[in-house]
Scaffold this motif. Structure first.
Motif, short mmCIF file in Angstrom:
data_model
loop_
_atom_site.label_atom_id
_atom_site.label_comp_id
_atom_site.label_asym_id
_atom_site.label_seq_id
_atom_site.Cartn_x
_atom_site.Cartn_y
_atom_site.Cartn_z
N GLU A 67 -35.14 -52.00 89.19
CA GLU A 67 -35.91 -50.80 89.52
C GLU A 67 -37.39 -51.05 89.19
OE1 GLU A 67 -34.61 -46.51 89.32
OE2 GLU A 67 -35.61 -46.70 87.38
N THR A 68 -37.64 -51.72 88.08
CA THR A 68 -39.01 -52.05 87.69
C THR A 68 -39.64 -52.96 88.75
OG1 THR A 68 -38.35 -51.89 85.39
CG2 THR A 68 -40.43 -52.99 85.81
N LEU A 69 -38.89 -53.97 89.19
CA LEU A 69 -39.38 -54.89 90.22
C LEU A 69 -39.66 -54.15 91.53
CD1 LEU A 69 -37.19 -58.12 90.03
CD2 LEU A 69 -39.62 -57.87 89.47
N ALA A 70 -38.83 -53.16 91.82
CA ALA A 70 -38.97 -52.42 93.08
C ALA A 70 -40.19 -51.49 93.05
CB ALA A 70 -37.71 -51.62 93.37
N GLN A 71 -40.71 -51.21 91.88
CA GLN A 71 -41.86 -50.31 91.71
C GLN A 71 -41.62 -48.94 92.33
OE1 GLN A 71 -44.69 -53.17 93.42
NE2 GLN A 71 -45.76 -53.08 91.44
N GLY A 72 -40.38 -48.54 92.30
CA GLY A 72 -40.03 -47.21 92.81
C GLY A 72 -38.62 -46.89 92.40
N PRO A 73 -38.24 -45.61 92.46
CA PRO A 73 -36.92 -45.23 91.98
C PRO A 73 -35.77 -45.81 92.82
CG PRO A 73 -38.02 -43.35 93.01
CD PRO A 73 -39.02 -44.47 92.96
N VAL A 74 -34.72 -46.20 92.12
CA VAL A 74 -33.48 -46.64 92.77
C VAL A 74 -32.47 -45.52 92.56
CG1 VAL A 74 -31.63 -48.37 92.76
CG2 VAL A 74 -34.00 -49.08 92.31
N GLU A 75 -32.11 -44.86 93.65
CA GLU A 75 -31.15 -43.75 93.53
C GLU A 75 -29.79 -44.26 93.08
OE1 GLU A 75 -30.98 -40.62 96.76
OE2 GLU A 75 -28.98 -41.49 96.94
N VAL A 76 -29.12 -43.47 92.26
CA VAL A 76 -27.81 -43.86 91.72
C VAL A 76 -26.77 -42.83 92.18
CG1 VAL A 76 -26.47 -44.31 89.62
CG2 VAL A 76 -28.91 -44.91 89.70
N LEU A 77 -25.69 -43.32 92.79
CA LEU A 77 -24.59 -42.44 93.21
C LEU A 77 -23.35 -42.82 92.42
CD1 LEU A 77 -25.28 -42.78 97.04
CD2 LEU A 77 -25.57 -40.68 95.71
N LEU A 78 -22.87 -41.92 91.61
CA LEU A 78 -21.66 -42.15 90.82
C LEU A 78 -20.53 -41.43 91.54
CD1 LEU A 78 -23.17 -41.48 87.25
CD2 LEU A 78 -23.07 -43.64 88.53
N VAL A 79 -19.55 -42.21 91.96
CA VAL A 79 -18.59 -41.72 92.95
C VAL A 79 -17.22 -41.45 92.34
CG1 VAL A 79 -17.52 -42.26 95.17
CG2 VAL A 79 -19.82 -43.14 94.64
N GLY A 80 -16.81 -40.21 92.34
CA GLY A 80 -15.46 -39.85 91.94
C GLY A 80 -14.61 -39.60 93.18
N LYS A 81 -13.37 -39.19 92.95
CA LYS A 81 -12.45 -38.96 94.07
C LYS A 81 -13.02 -37.90 95.03
CE LYS A 81 -7.49 -38.54 94.66
NZ LYS A 81 -6.22 -38.42 93.93
N GLU A 82 -13.46 -36.78 94.46
CA GLU A 82 -14.03 -35.71 95.28
C GLU A 82 -15.52 -35.56 95.02
OE1 GLU A 82 -12.16 -34.08 97.43
OE2 GLU A 82 -10.17 -34.67 96.71
N LYS A 83 -15.87 -35.52 93.73
CA LYS A 83 -17.28 -35.24 93.43
C LYS A 83 -18.10 -36.50 93.26
CE LYS A 83 -16.10 -34.00 88.66
NZ LYS A 83 -16.11 -32.94 87.65
N ILE A 84 -19.35 -36.35 93.63
CA ILE A 84 -20.30 -37.46 93.54
C ILE A 84 -21.50 -36.94 92.76
CG2 ILE A 84 -21.86 -38.94 94.89
CD1 ILE A 84 -19.69 -38.76 97.16
N TYR A 85 -21.95 -37.73 91.79
CA TYR A 85 -23.16 -37.39 91.07
C TYR A 85 -24.31 -38.21 91.66
CZ TYR A 85 -20.09 -35.41 87.42
OH TYR A 85 -19.15 -34.69 86.73
N ARG A 86 -25.39 -37.50 91.97
CA ARG A 86 -26.57 -38.20 92.52
C ARG A 86 -27.70 -38.11 91.51
NH1 ARG A 86 -27.93 -36.64 98.48
NH2 ARG A 86 -28.31 -34.62 97.53
N LEU A 87 -28.13 -39.26 91.04
CA LEU A 87 -29.23 -39.33 90.06
C LEU A 87 -30.44 -39.94 90.74
CD1 LEU A 87 -26.38 -39.78 88.42
CD2 LEU A 87 -27.93 -40.20 86.53
N PRO A 88 -31.62 -39.47 90.38
CA PRO A 88 -32.81 -39.90 91.11
C PRO A 88 -33.24 -41.34 90.83
CG PRO A 88 -33.41 -38.43 89.31
CD PRO A 88 -31.91 -38.43 89.40
N SER A 89 -32.81 -41.91 89.72
CA SER A 89 -33.30 -43.25 89.35
C SER A 89 -32.39 -43.87 88.31
CB SER A 89 -34.71 -43.14 88.76
OG SER A 89 -34.66 -42.36 87.56
N VAL A 90 -32.53 -45.19 88.15
CA VAL A 90 -31.83 -45.87 87.05
C VAL A 90 -32.43 -45.43 85.72
CG1 VAL A 90 -31.39 -48.13 86.00
CG2 VAL A 90 -31.23 -47.86 88.49
#
Ligand code: THU
Length: 156
Positions: free
Chosen positions: A122-145
């Motif tokens: 993420e530091t190398l990318a110089q911008g946020p890397v979105e994170v998707l944590l995937v469950g069976k039904e629900k998904i958590y979306r985080l804006p960055s590492v």
């Protein structure tokens, strides 16, 4: 003086994701099939979207000498950067199946070591890397590492 660090994330359903996010989630789920986890039977898959349009996947790889194995996230990010060193990370999706073979109901979050490893890219990318944590039904979306790792180690 009291200080506070907050992490904000969304809980979303698959249908609320963009087409790109859905593809990444599909690939993370598929990658669990390629996990090598004969010791824990906990199969984790990760899929990373790069800014060159390529998606790279990884899965946990266990070893009879336990610490010699690695998590899905690190297998994916190390391969992605070794194969495409010029590409920037855009997003990562992580999925897991429990010992019953089913996708976990509660999304799994990357371990501390993987958070620090992912933060490097993420530091190398110089911008946020979105994170998707995937469950069976629900998904958590985080804006960055970074939002997964308060008090990250940086600069020495
Ligand atoms: N594991 C991952 O692949 N990613 C994580 O974020 C946490 C744990 C793997 C390591 C081990 O092969 C299995 O899951 C059980 O801990």
């Amino acid at each position: 003086m009291k200080k506070e660090i907050r992490t904000v994330y969304e809980e979303v359903g698959y249908n609320e994701l963009s087409a790109d996010e859905q593809k990444l989630v599909d690939e993370a789920r598929e990658a669990t099939e390629r996990s090598y986890a004969p010791y824990s039977n906990f199969r984790v898959g990760a899929a990373i979207e790069l800014d060159n349009g390529v998606r790279v996947t990884g899965a946990n790889q266990e070893n009879v000498a336990f610490p010699s194995g690695t998590c899905a996230e690190r297998s994916a990010c190390f391969y992605a950067h070794a194969r495409y060193p010029e590409a920037k990370f855009k997003k990562i999706a992580i999925a897991a199946r429990g010992t019953d073979g089913e996708f976990v109901a509660e999304p799994v979050a990357p371990c501390g070591a993987c958070r620090q490893a992912l933060l490097e890219y993420e530091t190398l990318a110089q911008g946020p890397v979105e994170v998707l944590l995937v469950g069976k039904e629900k998904i958590y979306r985080l804006p960055s590492v970074a939002s997964t790792l308060p008090f990250a180690f940086s600069e020495f």
